[in-house]
Design an enzyme around this catalytic site. Structure first.
Site, mmCIF file in Angstrom:
data_model
loop_
_atom_site.group_PDB
_atom_site.id
_atom_site.type_symbol
_atom_site.label_atom_id
_atom_site.label_comp_id
_atom_site.label_asym_id
_atom_site.label_seq_id
_atom_site.Cartn_x
_atom_site.Cartn_y
_atom_site.Cartn_z
ATOM 1 N N CYS A 86 0.786 -1.236 0.000
ATOM 2 C CA CYS A 86 0.000 0.000 0.000
ATOM 3 C C CYS A 86 0.822 1.292 0.000
ATOM 4 C CB CYS A 86 -1.016 -0.010 1.138
ATOM 5 S SG CYS A 86 -0.683 -1.112 2.487
ATOM 6 N N ARG A 95 7.257 -11.036 5.352
ATOM 7 C CA ARG A 95 6.907 -10.773 6.747
ATOM 8 C C ARG A 95 7.661 -11.756 7.636
ATOM 9 N NH1 ARG A 95 0.315 -9.848 5.997
ATOM 10 N NH2 ARG A 95 0.543 -8.116 4.512
ATOM 11 N N GLN A 143 0.895 -11.210 -3.234
ATOM 12 C CA GLN A 143 -0.531 -10.906 -3.128
ATOM 13 C C GLN A 143 -1.093 -10.464 -4.474
ATOM 14 O OE1 GLN A 143 -0.192 -7.852 -0.017
ATOM 15 N NE2 GLN A 143 -1.427 -9.155 1.298
ATOM 16 N N ASP A 160 -2.758 -7.977 -5.146
ATOM 17 C CA ASP A 160 -3.081 -6.808 -4.343
ATOM 18 C C ASP A 160 -3.638 -5.682 -5.206
ATOM 19 O OD1 ASP A 160 -3.313 -5.508 -1.985
ATOM 20 O OD2 ASP A 160 -1.168 -5.204 -1.652
ATOM 21 N N HIS A 166 -5.398 -1.407 -4.867
ATOM 22 C CA HIS A 166 -5.809 -0.256 -4.066
ATOM 23 C C HIS A 166 -6.651 0.672 -4.923
ATOM 24 C CE1 HIS A 166 -2.346 -1.820 -1.832
ATOM 25 N NE2 HIS A 166 -3.038 -1.434 -0.776
ATOM 26 N N LYS A 175 -12.223 -3.780 7.957
ATOM 27 C CA LYS A 175 -12.211 -4.551 6.714
ATOM 28 C C LYS A 175 -13.339 -5.570 6.683
ATOM 29 C CE LYS A 175 -8.776 -7.679 8.777
ATOM 30 N NZ LYS A 175 -7.437 -8.281 8.643
ATOM 31 N N HIS A 206 -8.077 -0.870 0.360
ATOM 32 C CA HIS A 206 -7.120 -1.953 0.158
ATOM 33 C C HIS A 206 -7.938 -3.206 -0.159
ATOM 34 C CE1 HIS A 206 -4.007 0.300 2.657
ATOM 35 N NE2 HIS A 206 -5.139 0.867 3.042
#
Length: 616
Positions: free
Chosen positions: A309, A338, A356, A358, A360, A440, A486
């Site tokens: 992000c 991570r 991911q 991912d 946004h 979320k 997100h």
């Protein structure tokens, strides 16, 4: 209020003004009362909690020198941690379970007692239960503590518990594992005994059958059997993808790339390592530092990105944005790292390096609802394409440790609730489980054997865009901070592949299978023709291999059946002479002879999702 004899006999606990209590709880004023039985979710939790205590009672009966520590309820069961001089053996577990059954049959009353803290500490020290004494000593001085007695066994617990041990009829001990006291590796390694407990025998049998199925479907076993991937000690929590595994990955990535394109996302790519100052501004350094890998160069501190992000905000910030540009949607197959504890790593389901799908969305407050509703619809269609029809929706609200004003959190949470209502979705609320920067929706899917996997998510974030200086020019010509959504459909690509493998027991649908067909010759006389058939299928866009080894055809068929390939093409003298192929489907079904063109058409129908480019 009067309770009939049937309900009184079935009662395991009660709920008084919303609080769970024992059946012995005295009611001295008007209250809102509900009786909890084994038909209630709360009742099953009481059974499991009480069975954990029964386990500790049995262990102390058989091994008096063992010390008890904690024993909470977990999904589908319970565990209890013990300090004992030697490892518990499978024979010990069998003896403990037998003793539990004996104690349950005695139908001993389970009674709650209230002691002063200091009296409880002195008592547990006197009987050599130093771990329990340490737990109680941490309770503020002057407070009373709740203890439960069953027979000779006394344990600290806030309860509630079943009225007597006779109510515990269906349980099984599962395994022993290691666990550090208080989760700290500097402390003693304890022994954790896991068990399961149920209200009905058939429920436990169903659960144990599911576990057997899960073991057969274990993605780690399938990853080796199907030659898809491996993990080794030199790269803990990182995946080595083999050619066949990477073929599956690419099918999923290209499919999701079409989803991006067809739903207005622009694909981007951000750096893996970013300066500490950016992570401080985003709030990650303060709130997420322990999970980040860090490095340094030329007197500057950096972090390997744990999420994408902040990088996407940097792309948004390059250039002056107008309200006319919104919503602006970015997507990235973002590689993240991570620092997960080594003990939590699990195959490709829980790893340190992952990718991911991912995305946004930068939008105005007025656009949040439409974006969330549209995302839920896309996600439902994608899951259905992968073979998942049941989706569970949860809204995770603000955690204690968070950034941003409560007024913004109010807006964000209400937007998510309303979006699901508009989508016609029933949902649950998970209080306090939101990210530190915003609430979320968590989208979980149910697999073929009933397990639930949380995959997708969409989060409403009023905070990070402001912290990182994101702005757009509104219709009023003033500067405004966009809302940042997100979102991810699959979540971690690695984890989703693991879920797919277990859901399909390795027999992936044809469009996803790493090898869609294998061409087998019966003897060397058909080798050239078999090779030509394979080549023509490859030129038609299919993932096809040939096996021309000088082995018996029955051996080759059996070997490739274990690889769970959708189709096997057998070439003998008759097929070669007639310019045909003999086709076997997965599972051994003989589809007979057909022309290569007919087989191509069959594959195309079977792979319609991938071949036609059809998307959600």
């Amino acid at each position: 209020m009067s309770i009939g004899p049937g309900l009184a006999k079935a009662a395991l606990a009660g709920r008084v003004n919303g609080r769970l209590v024992d059946t012995s709880h005295r009611i001295e004023s008007d209250v809102e009362l509900a009786i909890v039985t084994d038909k209630d979710a709360d009742g099953l939790e009481v059974i499991r909690h009480s069975t954990a205590h029964l386990l500790a009672f049995a262990v102390k009966s058989l091994f008096p020198e063992a010390q008890v520590t904690i024993g909470p309820v977990i999904d589908n069961g319970f565990y209890y941690d013990f300090s004992f001089k030697r490892p518990f053996t499978p024979e010990d577990l069998a003896a403990i379970e037998k003793k539990m059954a004996e104690l349950a049959k005695q139908d001993l009353p389970v009674q709650r007692e209230v002691w002063s803290r200091d009296k409880a500490v002195a008592f547990f020290k006197s009987i050599g239960e130093f771990y329990k004494a340490e737990l109680i000593a941490a309770i503020p001085a002057g407070e009373d503590v709740s203890l439960y007695r069953e027979g000779e066994f006394v344990d600290l617990c806030r309860g509630p518990h079943v009225p007597s041990t006779g109510r515990l009829k269906v349980f099984k001990l599962m395994k022993v594992a290691g666990a550090y006291w208080r989760g700290d590796s500097a402390n003693e390694m304890l022994q954790r005994i896991y068990g399961t407990a149920w209200a009905k025998k058939e429920d436990q049998e169903s659960y144990l059958h599911m576990l057997e199925e899960a073991e057969k479907r274990d993605h780690r076993r399938l990853g080796t059997q199907l030659d898809l991937f491996h993990i080794q000690d030199e790269a803990p929590g990182m995946v080595f993808w083999h050619p066949r595994g990477w073929a599956v990955w690419q099918q999923i990535e290209q499919y999701m790339r079409r989803i991006y394109r067809d739903n207005g996302y622009q694909e981007v790519r951000c750096p893996q390592i970013l300066d500490r100052s950016l992570w401080e501004r985003s709030g990650h350094w303060e709130n997420y530092r322990d999970n980040m890998f860090t490095t340094a160069s030329e007197n500057r501190d950096y972090a390997v990105k744990p999420m994408n992000c902040p990088g996407h905000v940097q792309i948004f910030n390059k250039g002056l944005r107008s309200y006319r540009d919104l919503p602006l949607r970015y997507g990235e197959f973002g590689s993240c790292h991570r620092n997960e504890p080594s003990g939590s790593l699990h195959g490709i389901m829980r790893i340190r390096g992952f990718t991911q799908d991912d995305g946004h969305v930068f939008c105005t407050e007025d656009q949040i609802l439409d974006e969330c509703v549209a995302f839920t619809e896309v996600l439902q269609r994608v899951y259905k394409h992968f073979g998942f029809d049941q989706v569970i929706y949860k809204v995770a609200t603000r955690p204690a440790k968070r950034v941003g004003a409560d007024a913004l959190w109010d807006k964000a949470e209400q937007a998510l609730f309303e979006s699901l209502r508009r989508s016609g979705c029933d949902y649950e609320v998970s209080p306090g489980d939101g990210a530190f920067y915003g609430p979320k929706i968590e989208y979980s899917l149910k697999d073929a054997i009933g397990r639930v996997w949380q995959c997708g998510t969409i989060q409403v974030d009023f905070n990070m865009p402001q912290r990182l200086g994101a702005e757009y020019v509104g219709e009023d010509n003033a500067r405004h901070v966009p809302v940042m959504l997100h979102r991810a459909v699959l979540g971690s690509m690695e984890r989703f592949i693991g879920i797919l493998l277990e859901n399909h027991a390795g027999a992936l649908p044809t469009w996803l299978a790493p090898v869609q067909a294998v061409v087998l010759n019966i003897s060397e006389h058909q080798a050239e023709y078999a090779q030509q058939v394979a080549l023509n299928l490859q030129k038609s866009g299919f993932r096809v291999e040939s096996d021309l080894r000088n082995e018996k055809i029955t051996y080759k068929i059996r070997e490739h059946s274990l690889q769970k390939l959708p189709y096997q093409i057998v070439i003998g003298d008759k097929e070669k002479a007639a310019n045909l192929v003999a086709v076997r489907a997965r599972g051994g079904e003989d589809l007979g002879q057909m022309s290569s063109d007919a087989f191509v058409e069959m594959l195309q129908r079977d792979c319609a999702l991938a071949v036609s480019g059809h998307t959600a």
